[in-house]
Design a protein around this motif. Sequence first.
Motif, PDB file in Angstrom:
ATOM      1  N   VAL A 240       0.834  -1.196   0.000  1.00  0.00           N
ATOM      2  CA  VAL A 240       0.000   0.000   0.000  1.00  0.00           C
ATOM      3  C   VAL A 240       0.873   1.253   0.000  1.00  0.00           C
ATOM      4  CG1 VAL A 240      -1.561   1.391   1.411  1.00  0.00           C
ATOM      5  CG2 VAL A 240      -2.057  -1.020   1.034  1.00  0.00           C
ATOM      6  N   VAL A 241       1.875   1.298   0.876  1.00  0.00           N
ATOM      7  CA  VAL A 241       2.788   2.442   0.922  1.00  0.00           C
ATOM      8  C   VAL A 241       3.522   2.577  -0.414  1.00  0.00           C
ATOM      9  CG1 VAL A 241       4.858   3.378   2.029  1.00  0.00           C
ATOM     10  CG2 VAL A 241       3.065   2.316   3.420  1.00  0.00           C
ATOM     11  N   LEU A 242       3.932   1.454  -0.971  1.00  0.00           N
ATOM     12  CA  LEU A 242       4.615   1.468  -2.263  1.00  0.00           C
ATOM     13  C   LEU A 242       3.704   2.024  -3.352  1.00  0.00           C
ATOM     14  CD1 LEU A 242       7.427   0.526  -3.272  1.00  0.00           C
ATOM     15  CD2 LEU A 242       6.328  -1.605  -3.983  1.00  0.00           C
ATOM     16  N   GLY A 243       2.432   1.647  -3.309  1.00  0.00           N
ATOM     17  CA  GLY A 243       1.482   2.141  -4.298  1.00  0.00           C
ATOM     18  C   GLY A 243       1.257   3.635  -4.192  1.00  0.00           C
ATOM     19  N   VAL A 244       1.216   4.157  -2.973  1.00  0.00           N
ATOM     20  CA  VAL A 244       1.052   5.601  -2.778  1.00  0.00           C
ATOM     21  C   VAL A 244       2.251   6.352  -3.357  1.00  0.00           C
ATOM     22  CG1 VAL A 244       0.924   7.435  -1.053  1.00  0.00           C
ATOM     23  CG2 VAL A 244      -0.435   5.351  -0.759  1.00  0.00           C
ATOM     24  N   CYS A 245       3.441   5.867  -3.072  1.00  0.00           N
ATOM     25  CA  CYS A 245       4.656   6.508  -3.607  1.00  0.00           C
ATOM     26  C   CYS A 245       4.680   6.453  -5.131  1.00  0.00           C
ATOM     27  CB  CYS A 245       5.898   5.829  -3.036  1.00  0.00           C
ATOM     28  SG  CYS A 245       6.111   6.035  -1.251  1.00  0.00           S
ATOM     29  N   ALA A 246       4.262   5.313  -5.699  1.00  0.00           N
ATOM     30  CA  ALA A 246       4.255   5.162  -7.150  1.00  0.00           C
ATOM     31  C   ALA A 246       3.263   6.113  -7.803  1.00  0.00           C
ATOM     32  CB  ALA A 246       3.925   3.720  -7.525  1.00  0.00           C
ATOM     33  N   SER A 247       2.140   6.374  -7.139  1.00  0.00           N
ATOM     34  CA  SER A 247       1.156   7.314  -7.683  1.00  0.00           C
ATOM     35  C   SER A 247       1.718   8.726  -7.736  1.00  0.00           C
ATOM     36  CB  SER A 247      -0.117   7.289  -6.831  1.00  0.00           C
ATOM     37  OG  SER A 247      -0.758   6.041  -6.926  1.00  0.00           O
ATOM     38  N   MET A 248       2.518   9.084  -6.742  1.00  0.00           N
ATOM     39  CA  MET A 248       3.168  10.385  -6.756  1.00  0.00           C
ATOM     40  C   MET A 248       4.146  10.484  -7.929  1.00  0.00           C
ATOM     41  SD  MET A 248       5.459  12.210  -3.776  1.00  0.00           S
ATOM     42  CE  MET A 248       4.212  11.875  -2.537  1.00  0.00           C
ATOM     43  N   ILE A 249       4.876   9.396  -8.175  1.00  0.00           N
ATOM     44  CA  ILE A 249       5.816   9.377  -9.299  1.00  0.00           C
ATOM     45  C   ILE A 249       5.072   9.452 -10.626  1.00  0.00           C
ATOM     46  CG2 ILE A 249       7.557   7.969 -10.473  1.00  0.00           C
ATOM     47  CD1 ILE A 249       8.331   6.873  -7.708  1.00  0.00           C
ATOM     48  N   ALA A 250       3.904   8.788 -10.706  1.00  0.00           N
ATOM     49  CA  ALA A 250       3.103   8.843 -11.929  1.00  0.00           C
ATOM     50  C   ALA A 250       2.672  10.267 -12.233  1.00  0.00           C
ATOM     51  CB  ALA A 250       1.877   7.937 -11.797  1.00  0.00           C
ATOM     52  N   ALA A 251       2.379  11.048 -11.203  1.00  0.00           N
ATOM     53  CA  ALA A 251       1.995  12.444 -11.407  1.00  0.00           C
ATOM     54  C   ALA A 251       3.134  13.230 -12.063  1.00  0.00           C
ATOM     55  CB  ALA A 251       1.606  13.077 -10.074  1.00  0.00           C
ATOM     56  N   LEU A 252       4.367  12.924 -11.688  1.00  0.00           N
ATOM     57  CA  LEU A 252       5.518  13.580 -12.310  1.00  0.00           C
ATOM     58  C   LEU A 252       5.631  13.196 -13.785  1.00  0.00           C
ATOM     59  CD1 LEU A 252       8.137  13.082  -9.444  1.00  0.00           C
ATOM     60  CD2 LEU A 252       6.899  15.181 -10.018  1.00  0.00           C
ATOM     61  N   ALA A 253       5.299  11.932 -14.091  1.00  0.00           N
ATOM     62  CA  ALA A 253       5.318  11.495 -15.490  1.00  0.00           C
ATOM     63  C   ALA A 253       4.280  12.254 -16.299  1.00  0.00           C
ATOM     64  CB  ALA A 253       5.063   9.982 -15.570  1.00  0.00           C
ATOM     65  N   PHE A 254       3.078  12.430 -15.745  1.00  0.00           N
ATOM     66  CA  PHE A 254       2.036  13.168 -16.444  1.00  0.00           C
ATOM     67  C   PHE A 254       2.456  14.622 -16.672  1.00  0.00           C
ATOM     68  CE2 PHE A 254      -1.066   9.976 -14.544  1.00  0.00           C
ATOM     69  CZ  PHE A 254      -1.204   9.287 -15.736  1.00  0.00           C
ATOM     70  N   LYS A 255       3.138  15.213 -15.698  1.00  0.00           N
ATOM     71  CA  LYS A 255       3.588  16.594 -15.849  1.00  0.00           C
ATOM     72  C   LYS A 255       4.616  16.712 -16.974  1.00  0.00           C
ATOM     73  CE  LYS A 255       4.839  20.562 -12.968  1.00  0.00           C
ATOM     74  NZ  LYS A 255       5.843  21.154 -13.860  1.00  0.00           N
ATOM     75  N   ASP A 256       5.450  15.685 -17.143  1.00  0.00           N
ATOM     76  CA  ASP A 256       6.458  15.705 -18.202  1.00  0.00           C
ATOM     77  C   ASP A 256       5.836  15.615 -19.593  1.00  0.00           C
ATOM     78  OD1 ASP A 256       8.874  16.181 -17.012  1.00  0.00           O
ATOM     79  OD2 ASP A 256       9.364  14.067 -16.681  1.00  0.00           O
ATOM     80  N   VAL A 257       4.605  15.098 -19.689  1.00  0.00           N
ATOM     81  CA  VAL A 257       3.936  15.048 -20.983  1.00  0.00           C
ATOM     82  C   VAL A 257       3.781  16.459 -21.553  1.00  0.00           C
ATOM     83  CG1 VAL A 257       1.740  14.527 -22.137  1.00  0.00           C
ATOM     84  CG2 VAL A 257       2.755  12.867 -20.573  1.00  0.00           C
ATOM     85  N   ARG A 258       3.416  17.411 -20.700  1.00  0.00           N
ATOM     86  CA  ARG A 258       3.290  18.811 -21.128  1.00  0.00           C
ATOM     87  C   ARG A 258       4.632  19.359 -21.596  1.00  0.00           C
ATOM     88  NH1 ARG A 258      -0.587  22.535 -22.465  1.00  0.00           N
ATOM     89  NH2 ARG A 258      -1.930  21.674 -20.842  1.00  0.00           N
ATOM     90  N   VAL A 259       5.707  19.015 -20.865  1.00  0.00           N
ATOM     91  CA  VAL A 259       7.044  19.470 -21.248  1.00  0.00           C
ATOM     92  C   VAL A 259       7.409  18.930 -22.627  1.00  0.00           C
ATOM     93  CG1 VAL A 259       9.493  19.435 -20.628  1.00  0.00           C
ATOM     94  CG2 VAL A 259       7.756  19.610 -18.834  1.00  0.00           C
ATOM     95  N   LEU A 260       7.123  17.654 -22.864  1.00  0.00           N
ATOM     96  CA  LEU A 260       7.423  17.046 -24.162  1.00  0.00           C
ATOM     97  C   LEU A 260       6.599  17.682 -25.273  1.00  0.00           C
ATOM     98  CD1 LEU A 260       7.672  13.302 -23.060  1.00  0.00           C
ATOM     99  CD2 LEU A 260       9.531  14.677 -24.023  1.00  0.00           C
ATOM    100  N   LYS A 261       5.340  17.956 -24.984  1.00  0.00           N
ATOM    101  CA  LYS A 261       4.479  18.581 -25.987  1.00  0.00           C
ATOM    102  C   LYS A 261       5.006  19.966 -26.345  1.00  0.00           C
ATOM    103  CE  LYS A 261       0.744  18.393 -28.526  1.00  0.00           C
ATOM    104  NZ  LYS A 261       0.540  17.343 -29.538  1.00  0.00           N
ATOM    105  N   ASN A 262       5.430  20.722 -25.344  1.00  0.00           N
ATOM    106  CA  ASN A 262       5.978  22.056 -25.591  1.00  0.00           C
ATOM    107  C   ASN A 262       7.307  21.997 -26.344  1.00  0.00           C
ATOM    108  OD1 ASN A 262       3.802  23.237 -24.301  1.00  0.00           O
ATOM    109  ND2 ASN A 262       4.853  23.414 -22.323  1.00  0.00           N
TER     110      ASN A 262
END
Length: 290
Positions: free
Chosen positions: A149-171
Amino acid sequence: MFSILWMLLATSSFTLMAFIIKLEAKHFSVPDILFIRSASSIFFVLLIRSVLRFQLRTNVFGIHARRSLFGLVSMATWYYTLGVLPMGVSVTLNYLSPLFLGLILYLFESSSNKPSKKEIAYILLGFFGVIVLLNPFGGNLRSSDVFPVVLGVCASMIAALAFKDVRVLKNSGQNEWQMVFYFSTMAAILSFPLTSLAQGHISNDIQGYLLLMLAGVLGVLGQFGVSKAFGSGDQIVAASLQYMTVVFSLLLSWLALGEKVSLAQLSGIFVIVTAAVLNISARGRRPSRT
């Protein structure tokens, strides 16, 4: 409007992909699932490229690598939690990432993309709807589940960083196919040494291989939809609509497995949809900035 349609494509594709992976998690290891899914995605992208002739070469490989690493860690953890945690807990943890994305944008974004406190409240309301719908922690959580469960919470935070990088790549001028291709390529390369295939063990479960290959195609469609929604649309609206994957999962389990929908689950669906509509409405009422 188009970001909403792209996100609906993504959520329906990811729902079917998750359903397949849940079925096959008992028969294949996480590296096997990652590799087969990713290799199938690469093949599908190259097949589409032979027709559409889009650009795959990139001059921002470092950003692709960072986004891919974030996404791979998150995906591997999700597949792991699908195998060791109850389905409700795993899905709930996976869809913490939109909440983390909203918080990241709120804390660090200075442009017009920064969400307001009201919009953050709507995202929190959407997550509350997920909890109501799934009721994941209804007394069935064991002490051995605490670490995943703790691992899943941490991974979700990392996934948010991946989603943010999508905007950087698009730009940076990257198209959606490039994002999917480099993500899948990195996932396949890093997962292969840990697979049973690398050890020389090949399963006789041909149907399982075919289903995982289908999951790879669905993953491409889902990633393409996410890339379109987060790259050219509004990130917060897209984040809210990700909760629809939970709704689609509920409908699929009802249609495919005959599971009935309880009043609590219907209440959760209502809260999720209401939160998404309120968030979209709030973004639409914002004054334009020049």
